[in-house]
Design an enzyme around this catalytic site. Structure first.
Site, PDB file in Angstrom:
ATOM      1  N   GLU A  44      46.227   9.415   5.646  1.00 33.11           N
ATOM      2  CA  GLU A  44      45.195   8.416   5.949  1.00 33.11           C
ATOM      3  C   GLU A  44      45.727   6.989   5.854  1.00 33.11           C
ATOM      4  O   GLU A  44      45.391   6.134   6.670  1.00 33.11           O
ATOM      5  CB  GLU A  44      43.988   8.582   5.020  1.00 33.11           C
ATOM      6  N   HIS A  61      33.017  14.689  -0.314  1.00 30.73           N
ATOM      7  CA  HIS A  61      32.871  14.794   1.144  1.00 30.73           C
ATOM      8  C   HIS A  61      31.484  14.343   1.603  1.00 30.73           C
ATOM      9  O   HIS A  61      31.022  14.764   2.660  1.00 30.73           O
ATOM     10  CB  HIS A  61      33.092  16.236   1.612  1.00 30.73           C
TER      11      HIS A  61
END
Lengths: 338, 336
Positions: free
Chosen positions: B68, B137
């Site tokens: 990321e 999440h």
């Protein structure tokens, strides 16, 4: 550039570059040295605030690495980035003006020492975050490949950055996508105070290239010709579509990490030993030995550099400060957002 | 334009609308590329990129490694040098790994360089709870990026705005962060055909009313509209504003509504403290609209708690329609 076969026993750079190019390289090395000394002097005299990271002793790495680049080629730089900026062709007056925080500086006084950039010459900027420029350089190389510009990106970073996650992610992606980027590690032995021996699991940072299936080489970063030979070969591979490389220039910063550094982590003897391996003196000797320049010419080049720096400091001193009412200008491209 | 033509009334899901926007952008502009984890043959974790890789190939729909920080940085560097990347974080939570490039680089490079370059990168953040994926999440972290000058931050609530704001983001010379709510991906709505943009920085009045103002973001816009329907049957006329952009915020639309209604509820899924609702409340309190208030401002936000796994607990930590109804009734009947 000369197009001849390299004769035996002649250093690479002497065979590869013209006398004019080599003398220009020496001039840039002097300009870096004198820029840093001028910056230090200005700080001591209270003319500037903030801190700075001086690259005295690392001039061969900066100039040697950029020898085969054009203005279309890109570099990303580091917090110790003044040398890279000069090597990529920046105007010394605008650099000093930025250092003084003036509107006439490269960043209009908003960036300072750690953010000097010159996109018109392909310099995408110094970076205050260790490892911050690594993925950005890969992005610039992705643009070059996708847009077919033929440009190569050199990513300068230090030994400290090689332990950041960004190093791993950037080198891996550069290889996976086979991008035209050269990672140039300037290993000056210390990340602030922590030596590579204490911070890095491998002996040579270039050994890490194996993990990314790319060529890796360690060279004497104070030897202009050795740097040029290694980086030019890497740039040529990148330009030919053969992907990324890692070059480690082993060098040394004569000054501390920044102005707060009291050099408690290294000895005077170690510093003196490296000072005896001055990359600029070595470069001058190389040019004289190979009859590229006379000693008088070398003295003239140094005097030219001194004069340019004096003029740059005068330009910076006279420049206007930015207007306080314009402090939020350039946060956004269009001034509609807040 | 014929507003009643058949094509104008076609419906797309929120995910389809985003995909259509990317498709249109990639046809219009060769510089547009998509980057992210599993966005190619997999089609994206939420199927948003779908089959675009078949149309544009792996050079323009690029699967990144699970990197990321590096991926976001590559997008930043590419944006500085001529491409128009749209970078997808697989889950907005994973952007925490890329914050260095978002906050220190994308947001500041233009300013630090005195305006010498812009960073026209678009980043997409699938956000929010309701999927049973628990604490790592399911977050709503949009206020993190909205706190950073140099970024623009949008939260589309409808399929039409999801398309229009993405196309507007690509027109924008500066970094635009798009927070999409995962529960909205399957929601259908009217999406105009072809190319159009939804202006960044403009809120939308979704329903007019005179009794109170409900300022909502993302999925809460739909909960607020549901609540407003019930309230109308009880004789309470709620005005529902979809903020759409949280940086820069549309001050004029919010203040005008509060001056009209005199009552304000802010509803957002992110943790209540130090979030969007605090900013909206302060904006009103610091303006002349404060004089028009007939009651204290009410914020409805997420609990001071990570998103839990158990479905009943998961629902309990974010505002629901009954919460909005209760707050609105109390405000309208002078009980606050």
């Amino acid at each position: 550039m000369r197009d001849t076969v390299i004769p035996n026993n002649v250093p690479y750079a002497i065979s590869r570059y013209s006398a004019e190019e080599l003398k220009e390289a020496l001039k840039k090395m002097y300009l870096i040295r004198k820029f840093e000394e001028g910056a230090e002097d200005s700080y001591m005299r209270g003319l500037i605030h903030g801190t700075m990271h001086l690259s005295i002793g690392q001039e061969a790495s900066a100039v040697g690495s950029c020898m085969s680049l054009s203005d279309e080629d890109k570099i990303t730089s580091t917090h110790r980035g003044h040398g890279h900026c000069v090597a990529k062709g920046a105007d010394l007056s605008r650099m000093f003006a930025e250092f003084f925080g003036k509107e006439s500086g490269y960043c209009k006084g908003r960036g300072g020492s750690m953010h000097i950039a010159d996109p018109s010459k392909g310099n995408l900027g110094a970076n205050g975050i260790v490892g911050g420029g690594l993925p950005i350089a890969v992005g610039a190389a992705l643009s070059a490949k996708r847009l077919g510009t033929g440009a190569v990106t050199i990513c300068f970073f230090g030994d400290g950055a090689n332990n950041e996650g960004a190093f791993h992610e950037a080198l891996n992606m550069a290889k996976v996508w086979n991008l035209p980027v050269v990672f140039v590690c300037e290993n000056n032995k210390y990340g602030m105070s922590t030596s590579t021996e204490r911070s890095t699991a491998v002996k040579n940072i270039a050994d890490r290239a194996v993990a990314y299936a790319m060529p890796g080489v360690t060279v004497d970063g104070n030897d202009f010709s050795a740097v040029t030979e290694a980086v030019d070969a890497a740039v040529e591979r990148a330009r030919n579509g053969e992907g990324p490389s890692l070059v480690e220039n082993v060098t040394y910063r004569w000054r501390g990490h920044s102005k707060s550094d009291r050099n408690r982590y290294r000895t005077k003897e170690e510093i003196a030993e490296w000072q005896s391996r001055d990359p600029i003196a070595a470069m001058a000797k190389l040019l004289v030995d190979h009859k590229i320049a006379t000693e008088d010419e070398v003295a003239g080049i140094e005097a030219d550099a001194t004069r340019i720096i004096e003029e740059a400091i005068a330009f910076a001193t006279e420049g206007d400060n930015p207007k306080i009412e314009e402090v939020t200008r350039d946060v956004y491209t269009e001034e509609t957002a807040s | 334009m014929n507003m009643h033509s058949k094509t104008d009334l076609r419906e797309l899901s929120y995910a389809e609308a985003i995909r259509e926007a990317m498709d249109i952008a990639m046809v219009r502009d060769e510089r547009v590329i998509l980057m992210g984890e599993d966005i190619g043959v997999y089609g994206g974790a939420f199927g948003v990129t779908g089959d675009l890789v078949e149309k544009y190939g792996t050079d323009r729909v690029m699967d990144t490694p699970i990197s990321e920080l590096g991926g976001a940085g590559v997008a930043v560097g590419a944006a500085m040098t001529g491409l128009r990347p749209i970078f997808e974080f697989q889950f907005s939570d994973f952007a925490t790994l890329g914050m260095e490039q978002i906050v220190n680089q994308a947001a500041k490079i233009r300013y630090m360089l005195g305006g010498a370059v812009s960073v026209p990168v678009v980043m997409r953040f699938p956000s929010g709870s309701g999927t049973g994926a628990a604490a790592q999440h399911s977050q709503s972290l949009e206020a993190w990026t909205a706190h950073v000058p140099g970024l623009k931050v949008v939260q589309p609530a409808t399929p039409a705005d999801a398309k229009g704001l993405l196309l507007a983001a690509l027109e924008d010379p500066d970094p635009v962060m798009i927070y999409e709510h995962k529960i909205l991906y399957k929601m259908k709505g009217h999406v105009p055909d072809g190319y159009y943009t939804t202006p960044i920085g403009k809120a939308a009045v979704m329903r007019e009313g005179k009794d109170l103002t409900i300022v909502a973001t993302s999925i809460m816009v739909h909960k607020a509209l549901d609540a407003a329907e019930t309230l109308a049957a009880e004789g309470i006329e709620a005005e529902v504003i979809d903020l759409r952009t949280i940086r820069p915020m549309d001050r004029d639309t919010v203040l005008a509504s509060v001056r009209k209604t005199g009552r304000l509820v802010c509803v957002y899924e992110a943790v209540k403290t130090l979030g969007v609702g605090a900013e909206v409340s302060a904006m009103v309190a610091e303006s002349d609209a404060f004089d028009y208030l007939d009651a204290p401002i009410v914020r409805l936000g997420g609990a001071e708690c990570p998103i839990p796994y158990n479905p009943e607990l998961e629902k309990a930590v974010v505002p629901q329609v009954p919460d909005i109804l209760e707050a609105a009734r109390n405000l309208a009947r002078g009980r606050v």
